[in-house]
Write a protein that holds these residues in place. Structure first.
Motif, PDB file in Angstrom:
ATOM      1  N   GLY A 189       0.789  -1.225   0.000  1.00 21.81           N
ATOM      2  CA  GLY A 189       0.000   0.000   0.000  1.00 21.81           C
ATOM      3  C   GLY A 189       0.818   1.270   0.000  1.00 21.81           C
ATOM      4  N   LYS A 190       2.135   1.138   0.124  1.00 22.66           N
ATOM      5  CA  LYS A 190       2.988   2.320   0.204  1.00 22.66           C
ATOM      6  C   LYS A 190       3.543   2.712  -1.165  1.00 22.66           C
ATOM      7  CE  LYS A 190       2.340   2.808   4.571  1.00 22.66           C
ATOM      8  NZ  LYS A 190       1.548   3.968   5.057  1.00 22.66           N
ATOM      9  N   ASN A 191       4.340   3.765  -1.182  1.00 25.56           N
ATOM     10  CA  ASN A 191       4.818   4.418  -2.396  1.00 25.56           C
ATOM     11  C   ASN A 191       5.601   3.496  -3.329  1.00 25.56           C
ATOM     12  OD1 ASN A 191       5.622   7.139  -3.798  1.00 25.56           O
ATOM     13  ND2 ASN A 191       7.545   6.026  -3.548  1.00 25.56           N
ATOM     14  N   SER A 192       5.439   3.750  -4.617  1.00 23.61           N
ATOM     15  CA  SER A 192       6.306   3.126  -5.619  1.00 23.61           C
ATOM     16  C   SER A 192       6.639   4.142  -6.701  1.00 23.61           C
ATOM     17  CB  SER A 192       5.652   1.892  -6.244  1.00 23.61           C
ATOM     18  OG  SER A 192       4.593   2.260  -7.112  1.00 23.61           O
ATOM     19  N   PHE A 193       7.776   3.913  -7.337  1.00 20.01           N
ATOM     20  CA  PHE A 193       8.169   4.646  -8.531  1.00 20.01           C
ATOM     21  C   PHE A 193       8.630   3.626  -9.565  1.00 20.01           C
ATOM     22  CE2 PHE A 193       9.382   8.206  -5.489  1.00 20.01           C
ATOM     23  CZ  PHE A 193       8.365   9.059  -5.874  1.00 20.01           C
ATOM     24  N   SER A 194       8.484   3.944 -10.841  1.00 18.23           N
ATOM     25  CA  SER A 194       9.001   3.073 -11.900  1.00 18.23           C
ATOM     26  C   SER A 194       9.425   3.935 -13.076  1.00 18.23           C
ATOM     27  CB  SER A 194       7.951   2.057 -12.342  1.00 18.23           C
ATOM     28  OG  SER A 194       6.892   2.691 -13.040  1.00 18.23           O
ATOM     29  N   ALA A 195      10.349   3.399 -13.866  1.00 17.11           N
ATOM     30  CA  ALA A 195      10.823   4.149 -15.038  1.00 17.11           C
ATOM     31  C   ALA A 195      11.778   3.298 -15.856  1.00 17.11           C
ATOM     32  CB  ALA A 195      11.561   5.414 -14.596  1.00 17.11           C
ATOM     33  N   PRO A 196      11.927   3.603 -17.142  1.00 20.25           N
ATOM     34  CA  PRO A 196      13.102   3.111 -17.879  1.00 20.25           C
ATOM     35  C   PRO A 196      14.326   3.831 -17.311  1.00 20.25           C
ATOM     36  CG  PRO A 196      11.393   3.933 -19.365  1.00 20.25           C
ATOM     37  CD  PRO A 196      11.037   4.398 -17.988  1.00 20.25           C
ATOM     38  N   PHE A 197      15.485   3.179 -17.380  1.00 18.59           N
ATOM     39  CA  PHE A 197      16.709   3.848 -16.942  1.00 18.59           C
ATOM     40  C   PHE A 197      17.812   3.599 -17.966  1.00 18.59           C
ATOM     41  CE2 PHE A 197      17.649  -0.394 -15.495  1.00 18.59           C
ATOM     42  CZ  PHE A 197      19.027  -0.490 -15.473  1.00 18.59           C
TER      43      PHE A 197
END
Length: 201
Positions: A189-197
């Motif tokens: 339930g907590k924060n997430s981030f995602s991205a190409p790198f």
């Protein structure tokens, strides 16, 4: 000697969405007394000083003070068991900050390296949902957030972040358990981030 990695990544921490640590360049405190974070990386294409590391996965787990720039991080690395010793050493050098690049910048903040282990890592990414299963030690699934008011369906993005990429998709964890290196938490339930790198040095 040079290296470059390209792929996708996601992270989950125990902050409420949206985590102030990453979005402030580590200058604002977490929303909890400690920051417990896991970052998973899949390398689509990669070469480290002539060693092909394409198709492999790496995970980083860390326990840090609320204000991450205070240092004293406790951090561990997990290498894909599918990697040869040469590939694991190459990725370990990059993610351990020994070959320059983004992880080198975090080096002074690490007070205790908890270890580096080889584990079976299953990483999945369908563009909006991301997951990693690492033996029985880590099971994290996150979903990028799309506002019900957003007719485009593009999702919430945070730009100007810098690490591990300039623009991150914000979201939350639908499942999140970590139990390794003496660190144990549930960040569901907590924060997430995602991205190409794309990293190089």
């Amino acid at each position: 000697m040079a290296w470059q990695l390209e792929g996708t990544y996601f992270e989950n921490c125990n902050c409420n969405m949206i985590c102030p640590c990453s979005t402030s360049g580590l200058t604002e405190p977490a929303t909890r007394d400690r920051c417990n974070v896991m970052l998973a990386f899949h390398v689509d294409r990669g070469d480290v000083n002539g060693v092909d590391v394409s198709g492999l996965n790496v995970a980083v787990v860390a326990d840090t003070p609320a204000l991450m720039s205070d240092g004293g991080w406790r951090m561990g690395l997990l290498m894909d068991s599918a990697a040869s010793q040469e590939q694991a050493d190459a990725l370990g050098a990059v993610f351990g900050g020994k070959l320059g690049g983004p992880m080198e910048g975090l080096g002074p903040l690490v007070g205790e390296m908890l270890g580096m282990e080889s584990r079976a890592i299953t990483y999945a990414n369908d563009g909006r949902e991301h997951s990693v299963q690492i033996d029985d030690a880590i099971n994290v699934k996150v979903e990028d957030f799309v506002s019900p008011l957003d007719a485009t369906g593009a999702g919430v993005k945070v730009s100007g972040v810098g690490f591990p990429a300039d623009t991150l998709a914000a979201g939350h964890a639908t499942a999140s358990t970590v139990n390794i290196f003496g660190l144990s938490w549930d960040n569901t339930g907590k924060n997430s981030f995602s991205a190409p790198f794309a990293w190089s040095a």
